[in-house]
Enzyme design. Structure first.
Site, PDB file in Angstrom:
ATOM      1  N   ASP A   5      -4.732 -34.012  31.952  1.00  0.00           N
ATOM      2  CA  ASP A   5      -5.650 -35.147  31.953  1.00  0.00           C
ATOM      3  C   ASP A   5      -6.811 -34.892  32.916  1.00  0.00           C
ATOM      4  O   ASP A   5      -6.629 -34.340  34.001  1.00  0.00           O
ATOM      5  CB  ASP A   5      -4.892 -36.414  32.367  1.00  0.00           C
ATOM      6  CG  ASP A   5      -5.714 -37.666  32.144  1.00  0.00           C
ATOM      7  OD1 ASP A   5      -6.773 -37.574  31.490  1.00  0.00           O
ATOM      8  OD2 ASP A   5      -5.293 -38.739  32.629  1.00  0.00           O
ATOM      9  N   LYS A  17     -10.986 -43.605  46.714  1.00  0.00           N
ATOM     10  CA  LYS A  17     -12.052 -43.296  47.679  1.00  0.00           C
ATOM     11  C   LYS A  17     -12.797 -44.566  48.086  1.00  0.00           C
ATOM     12  O   LYS A  17     -13.267 -44.693  49.224  1.00  0.00           O
ATOM     13  CB  LYS A  17     -13.017 -42.286  47.060  1.00  0.00           C
ATOM     14  CG  LYS A  17     -14.160 -41.878  47.979  1.00  0.00           C
ATOM     15  CD  LYS A  17     -15.067 -40.850  47.320  1.00  0.00           C
ATOM     16  CE  LYS A  17     -16.224 -40.477  48.259  1.00  0.00           C
ATOM     17  NZ  LYS A  17     -17.127 -39.479  47.628  1.00  0.00           N
ATOM     18  N   HIS A 155      31.467 -28.970  60.441  1.00  0.00           N
ATOM     19  CA  HIS A 155      30.392 -28.082  60.884  1.00  0.00           C
ATOM     20  C   HIS A 155      29.967 -27.119  59.788  1.00  0.00           C
ATOM     21  O   HIS A 155      29.799 -25.923  60.009  1.00  0.00           O
ATOM     22  CB  HIS A 155      30.804 -27.332  62.150  1.00  0.00           C
ATOM     23  CG  HIS A 155      31.008 -28.248  63.321  1.00  0.00           C
ATOM     24  ND1 HIS A 155      30.007 -29.040  63.829  1.00  0.00           N
ATOM     25  CD2 HIS A 155      32.107 -28.503  64.076  1.00  0.00           C
ATOM     26  CE1 HIS A 155      30.476 -29.753  64.849  1.00  0.00           C
ATOM     27  NE2 HIS A 155      31.751 -29.453  65.006  1.00  0.00           N
ATOM     28  N   ASN A 297      30.835 -13.997  58.184  1.00  0.00           N
ATOM     29  CA  ASN A 297      31.777 -13.358  57.276  1.00  0.00           C
ATOM     30  C   ASN A 297      32.912 -14.324  56.929  1.00  0.00           C
ATOM     31  O   ASN A 297      33.459 -14.967  57.819  1.00  0.00           O
ATOM     32  CB  ASN A 297      32.370 -12.110  57.940  1.00  0.00           C
ATOM     33  CG  ASN A 297      31.381 -10.987  58.077  1.00  0.00           C
ATOM     34  OD1 ASN A 297      30.727 -10.628  57.125  1.00  0.00           O
ATOM     35  ND2 ASN A 297      31.283 -10.413  59.269  1.00  0.00           N
TER      36      ASN A 297
END
Length: 393
Positions: A5, A17, A155, A297
């Site tokens: 558009d 504005k 956690h 890990n």
């Protein structure tokens, strides 16, 4: 291109504005308030309202242009040259990971999985930064399973995950993996919380609980505790193909695909002399999916579709293996072990084997894979390689 558009955005921008004399409304949710103010002020809007509406209008056209720019960018590369992000604030949070850090929760604009659909709070105090972070980890893990499941997060790591025939049994198994760590944890389940499960939950300190639904009897039991945060919402969240996984670094952003592919049994390879039994296969696939959501890990010990030992976030894989074994509260004879990445040495696998593990699943690809395989064959362990790693940092 014809769908882009031109006139509409120009009119909206021009009106915004000129907010000094024009009110521009781009959001139907503002209709009622604007109409009420017009009626109350003889057809006038205050300057404050016109300015607020202008800000919203500029964001509206900016978002429209960002969607177009992103679409064009994605035609050139999988990762566009310019990444346009647009997030709207859901709410301020009490604080961040620590009390001295400010925090807020934002949601991606235009994402089909909006926060109001993802989460609805039914009871308890305000959600914190850590609550939301851990709840997201819990639900990511939960999304891996279709059987009745319970996930306990502390956690950002799972400290208990289990599947069972009933939700109450799944909760009991998940909690029993590590009751000390589960204290004050975030719990997520994938079935309606019934009275039996609620009775079990009420005996422990639960920080956050998420479920797709709750029976009236369960809610009556759970809401006796003021502190528990009870949540519900959209059950299955689709993330694959919906934007990217992102992590902030100083003055930048790291972007990657979500790690959401499901590793299927038929794509895995048994490389040991002994094949896994069907019971071992079930535990191996279960442990592998839990390892995917555990900080690297990651070493997961599992038995009877429940975690019995979790080693997370250690700097060496053997340390994770030792941690998983040392935290176990159940006999490990007949358990299986999952490693989110290959074994760089056979030592981590030996720790699990010495503890009683009879089968192992890992991605493979180490220069010393032969050493781990030799150990597995020596101990009559079944070894499955997936060909896919699942680091999580």
């Amino acid at each position: 291109v014809e769908n882009i558009d031109i006139g509409g955005p120009c009119m909206v921008r021009a009106a915004a504005k000129n907010f000094g004399g024009v009110g521009v409304v781009v959001d139907p949710e503002d209709y009622a308030d604007v109409l009420a103010e017009l009626k109350a002020n003889d057809g006038e809007l205050t300057l404050a309202t016109r300015k607020r509406l202008a800000i919203k209008a500029f964001h509206h056209t900016a978002h429209y242009d960002s969607v177009i720019a992103t679409w064009f960018g994605e035609q050139e590369n999988d990762f566009p040259t310019n990444l346009m992000l647009d997030f709207a604030k859901v709410k301020d949070l009490r604080y961040g990971e620590n009390p001295h850090q400010r925090a807020a929760w934002y949601a991606e604009v235009g994402n089909a999985a909006q926060p109001n659909g993802m989460l609805e709070q039914l009871h308890g105090g305000a959600l914190s930064f850590n609550n939301l972070l851990d709840l997201d980890a819990a639900r990511r893990t939960l999304d891996e399973f279709s059987l009745p499941a319970c996930v306990v997060i502390k956690h950002n790591n799972p400290c208990g995950v289990a599947l069972a025939e009933t939700l109450a049994s799944a909760y009991d198994k998940a909690f029993s993996c590590d009751p000390v760590s589960a204290y004050g944890g975030v719990f997520a389940v994938n079935r309606t919380v019934d009275e039996d499960t609620a009775k079990l939950l009420s005996t422990n300190f639960v920080e956050v609980l998420w479920a797709p639904a709750y029976s009236p009897e369960a809610m009556e039991i759970l809401t006796r505790k003021e502190t528990i945060r009870i949540l519900t919402g959209q059950q299955k969240r689709e993330v694959c193909g919906r934007s990217f996984d992102m992590k902030r670094i100083h003055a930048g952003l790291l972007v990657q695909d979500w790690d959401c592919e499901v590793d299927e049994r038929e794509n895995m390879e048994v490389i040991s002399k002994r094949m896994p039994t069907e019971a071992e296969w079930g535990d191996l696939l279960f442990a592998w999916r839990v390892a995917k959501h555990t900080k690297s890990n990651a070493i997961i010990l599992a038995k009877d579709l429940m975690t019995v030992g979790v080693g997370a976030g250690q700097m060496s894989r053997v340390d994770s293996s030792n941690l998983a074994v040392s935290r176990a509260r159940f006999p490990l004879e007949g358990s299986v072990v999952a490693s989110d990445a290959f074994f760089p040495f056979a030592d981590a696998l030996q720790v699990a084997a010495d503890a009683g593990a009879t089968a192992v699943i890992h991605p493979g690809g180490s220069k010393r894979d032969d050493e781990s395989l030799a150990l597995a064959n020596e101990r009559d362990m079944a070894m499955v390689v997936t060909g896919r790693r699942h680091f999580r940092h």
